[in-house]
Write a protein that holds these residues in place. Structure first.
Motif, PDB file in Angstrom:
ATOM      1  N   ARG A 115      20.072  21.680  62.940  1.00 15.89           N
ATOM      2  CA  ARG A 115      19.417  22.851  62.364  1.00 15.89           C
ATOM      3  C   ARG A 115      18.016  22.468  61.877  1.00 15.89           C
ATOM      4  NH1 ARG A 115      22.014  27.861  59.645  1.00 15.89           N
ATOM      5  NH2 ARG A 115      20.104  29.032  59.624  1.00 15.89           N
ATOM      6  N   ARG A 116      17.085  23.372  61.979  1.00 15.62           N
ATOM      7  CA  ARG A 116      15.711  23.131  61.529  1.00 15.62           C
ATOM      8  C   ARG A 116      15.512  23.764  60.156  1.00 15.62           C
ATOM      9  NH1 ARG A 116      15.264  19.062  63.569  1.00 15.62           N
ATOM     10  NH2 ARG A 116      15.373  18.908  65.795  1.00 15.62           N
ATOM     11  N   TYR A 117      14.894  23.007  59.285  1.00 14.93           N
ATOM     12  CA  TYR A 117      14.611  23.466  57.928  1.00 14.93           C
ATOM     13  C   TYR A 117      13.116  23.428  57.674  1.00 14.93           C
ATOM     14  CZ  TYR A 117      19.579  22.625  57.252  1.00 14.93           C
ATOM     15  OH  TYR A 117      20.942  22.656  57.365  1.00 14.93           O
ATOM     16  N   ARG A 118      12.654  24.326  56.832  1.00 16.61           N
ATOM     17  CA  ARG A 118      11.278  24.309  56.340  1.00 16.61           C
ATOM     18  C   ARG A 118      11.360  23.571  55.003  1.00 16.61           C
ATOM     19  NH1 ARG A 118      11.021  29.198  55.975  1.00 16.61           N
ATOM     20  NH2 ARG A 118      11.046  29.481  53.735  1.00 16.61           N
ATOM     21  N   VAL A 119      10.921  22.318  54.990  1.00 12.51           N
ATOM     22  CA  VAL A 119      11.120  21.449  53.831  1.00 12.51           C
ATOM     23  C   VAL A 119       9.854  21.373  52.987  1.00 12.51           C
ATOM     24  CG1 VAL A 119      11.704  19.113  53.067  1.00 12.51           C
ATOM     25  CG2 VAL A 119      12.819  20.071  55.097  1.00 12.51           C
ATOM     26  N   ALA A 120      10.031  21.590  51.694  1.00 12.34           N
ATOM     27  CA  ALA A 120       8.980  21.343  50.709  1.00 12.34           C
ATOM     28  C   ALA A 120       9.523  20.272  49.768  1.00 12.34           C
ATOM     29  CB  ALA A 120       8.641  22.614  49.937  1.00 12.34           C
ATOM     30  N   VAL A 121       8.658  19.371  49.339  1.00  9.18           N
ATOM     31  CA  VAL A 121       9.087  18.299  48.445  1.00  9.18           C
ATOM     32  C   VAL A 121       8.299  18.367  47.148  1.00  9.18           C
ATOM     33  CG1 VAL A 121       9.831  16.787  50.312  1.00  9.18           C
ATOM     34  CG2 VAL A 121       7.504  16.622  49.500  1.00  9.18           C
ATOM     35  N   GLY A 122       8.973  18.056  46.060  1.00  7.75           N
ATOM     36  CA  GLY A 122       8.334  18.120  44.757  1.00  7.75           C
ATOM     37  C   GLY A 122       8.476  16.825  43.988  1.00  7.75           C
ATOM     38  N   ASN A 123       7.480  16.563  43.163  1.00 15.62           N
ATOM     39  CA  ASN A 123       7.479  15.387  42.307  1.00 15.62           C
ATOM     40  C   ASN A 123       6.403  15.613  41.248  1.00 15.62           C
ATOM     41  OD1 ASN A 123       7.400  12.719  41.197  1.00 15.62           O
ATOM     42  ND2 ASN A 123       8.140  11.904  43.140  1.00 15.62           N
ATOM     43  N   VAL A 124       6.512  14.900  40.134  1.00 19.46           N
ATOM     44  CA  VAL A 124       5.456  15.008  39.130  1.00 19.46           C
ATOM     45  C   VAL A 124       4.171  14.363  39.627  1.00 19.46           C
ATOM     46  CG1 VAL A 124       6.988  15.212  37.139  1.00 19.46           C
ATOM     47  CG2 VAL A 124       6.286  12.964  37.890  1.00 19.46           C
ATOM     48  N   ALA A 152      10.697  17.603  33.848  1.00 17.73           N
ATOM     49  CA  ALA A 152      11.783  18.541  33.538  1.00 17.73           C
ATOM     50  C   ALA A 152      11.891  18.825  32.040  1.00 17.73           C
ATOM     51  CB  ALA A 152      13.105  17.999  34.058  1.00 17.73           C
ATOM     52  N   SER A 153      11.348  17.960  31.222  1.00 19.54           N
ATOM     53  CA  SER A 153      11.414  18.153  29.769  1.00 19.54           C
ATOM     54  C   SER A 153      10.394  19.175  29.260  1.00 19.54           C
ATOM     55  CB  SER A 153      11.209  16.819  29.048  1.00 19.54           C
ATOM     56  OG  SER A 153       9.942  16.273  29.406  1.00 19.54           O
ATOM     57  N   GLU A 154       9.439  19.564  30.091  1.00 18.80           N
ATOM     58  CA  GLU A 154       8.419  20.524  29.665  1.00 18.80           C
ATOM     59  C   GLU A 154       8.946  21.950  29.732  1.00 18.80           C
ATOM     60  OE1 GLU A 154       4.525  20.164  31.262  1.00 18.80           O
ATOM     61  OE2 GLU A 154       4.419  18.028  30.877  1.00 18.80           O
ATOM     62  N   PRO A 155       8.488  22.808  28.797  1.00 21.54           N
ATOM     63  CA  PRO A 155       8.979  24.190  28.755  1.00 21.54           C
ATOM     64  C   PRO A 155       8.732  24.988  30.038  1.00 21.54           C
ATOM     65  CG  PRO A 155       7.724  23.674  26.770  1.00 21.54           C
ATOM     66  CD  PRO A 155       7.568  22.511  27.706  1.00 21.54           C
ATOM     67  N   GLY A 156       7.684  24.712  30.766  1.00 23.06           N
ATOM     68  CA  GLY A 156       7.364  25.471  31.971  1.00 23.06           C
ATOM     69  C   GLY A 156       8.027  24.965  33.238  1.00 23.06           C
ATOM     70  N   TYR A 157       8.931  23.993  33.103  1.00 22.82           N
ATOM     71  CA  TYR A 157       9.535  23.385  34.290  1.00 22.82           C
ATOM     72  C   TYR A 157      10.294  24.394  35.156  1.00 22.82           C
ATOM     73  CZ  TYR A 157      12.462  20.534  37.310  1.00 22.82           C
ATOM     74  OH  TYR A 157      13.081  20.002  38.407  1.00 22.82           O
ATOM     75  N   LEU A 158      11.160  25.190  34.557  1.00 25.58           N
ATOM     76  CA  LEU A 158      11.962  26.133  35.347  1.00 25.58           C
ATOM     77  C   LEU A 158      11.092  27.161  36.054  1.00 25.58           C
ATOM     78  CD1 LEU A 158      15.142  26.687  33.156  1.00 25.58           C
ATOM     79  CD2 LEU A 158      14.873  25.300  35.220  1.00 25.58           C
ATOM     80  N   ALA A 159      10.043  27.627  35.396  1.00 25.80           N
ATOM     81  CA  ALA A 159       9.141  28.577  36.028  1.00 25.80           C
ATOM     82  C   ALA A 159       8.404  27.929  37.204  1.00 25.80           C
ATOM     83  CB  ALA A 159       8.137  29.123  35.021  1.00 25.80           C
ATOM     84  N   ALA A 160       7.976  26.687  37.036  1.00 24.59           N
ATOM     85  CA  ALA A 160       7.284  25.966  38.112  1.00 24.59           C
ATOM     86  C   ALA A 160       8.244  25.696  39.276  1.00 24.59           C
ATOM     87  CB  ALA A 160       6.709  24.650  37.588  1.00 24.59           C
ATOM     88  N   LEU A 161       9.483  25.369  38.959  1.00 29.36           N
ATOM     89  CA  LEU A 161      10.480  25.125  39.984  1.00 29.36           C
ATOM     90  C   LEU A 161      10.760  26.398  40.783  1.00 29.36           C
ATOM     91  CD1 LEU A 161      12.364  22.852  41.012  1.00 29.36           C
ATOM     92  CD2 LEU A 161      14.071  23.723  39.422  1.00 29.36           C
ATOM     93  N   ALA A 162      10.913  27.505  40.085  1.00 30.02           N
ATOM     94  CA  ALA A 162      11.156  28.787  40.751  1.00 30.02           C
ATOM     95  C   ALA A 162       9.965  29.177  41.631  1.00 30.02           C
ATOM     96  CB  ALA A 162      11.437  29.867  39.714  1.00 30.02           C
ATOM     97  N   ALA A 163       8.750  28.967  41.151  1.00 30.27           N
ATOM     98  CA  ALA A 163       7.556  29.289  41.929  1.00 30.27           C
ATOM     99  C   ALA A 163       7.463  28.405  43.178  1.00 30.27           C
ATOM    100  CB  ALA A 163       6.300  29.140  41.072  1.00 30.27           C
ATOM    101  N   ALA A 164       7.816  27.137  43.046  1.00 34.79           N
ATOM    102  CA  ALA A 164       7.754  26.212  44.174  1.00 34.79           C
ATOM    103  C   ALA A 164       8.806  26.548  45.224  1.00 34.79           C
ATOM    104  CB  ALA A 164       7.940  24.773  43.695  1.00 34.79           C
ATOM    105  N   ALA A 165       9.917  27.071  44.790  1.00 30.21           N
ATOM    106  CA  ALA A 165      11.010  27.390  45.717  1.00 30.21           C
ATOM    107  C   ALA A 165      10.797  28.723  46.406  1.00 30.21           C
ATOM    108  CB  ALA A 165      12.331  27.403  44.967  1.00 30.21           C
ATOM    109  N   ASP A 166       9.861  29.504  45.954  1.00 34.65           N
ATOM    110  CA  ASP A 166       9.621  30.837  46.523  1.00 34.65           C
ATOM    111  C   ASP A 166       8.953  30.768  47.860  1.00 34.65           C
ATOM    112  OD1 ASP A 166       9.590  33.564  46.714  1.00 34.65           O
ATOM    113  OD2 ASP A 166       7.801  33.797  45.502  1.00 34.65           O
TER     114      ASP A 166
END
Length: 71
Positions: free
Chosen positions: A29-38, A57-71
């Motif tokens: 299967r082919r995936y469109r892969v994005a990778v994340g790191n600090v 991950a300890s920063e307050p904006g982590y979940l918002a940044a993660l959601a934006a990156a996954a969009d």
């Protein structure tokens, strides 16, 4: 078959994330892969993947940044 978008975090040299990216590319299967790191410079182990800078991950904006990156 449509490509599925996947975000793999913690990708760097010798990391579990690097191995996950390699495994995704070995399948039929082919995936469109994005990778994340600090530090996106460490994500060079995933050539061709979109690289995304994420806050610690300890920063307050982590979940918002993660959601934006996954969009």
């Amino acid at each position: 078959m449509d490509e599925i978008g996947i975000l793999v975090t913690g990708v760097g040299p010798g990391s579990t994330g690097e191995q996950v990216v390699k495994a995704l590319r070995c399948g039929r299967r082919r995936y469109r892969v994005a990778v994340g790191n600090v530090d996106v410079a460490r994500a060079v182990v995933a050539p061709g993947a979109e690289r995304v800078a994420l806050p610690p991950a300890s920063e307050p904006g982590y979940l918002a940044a993660l959601a934006a990156a996954a969009d």
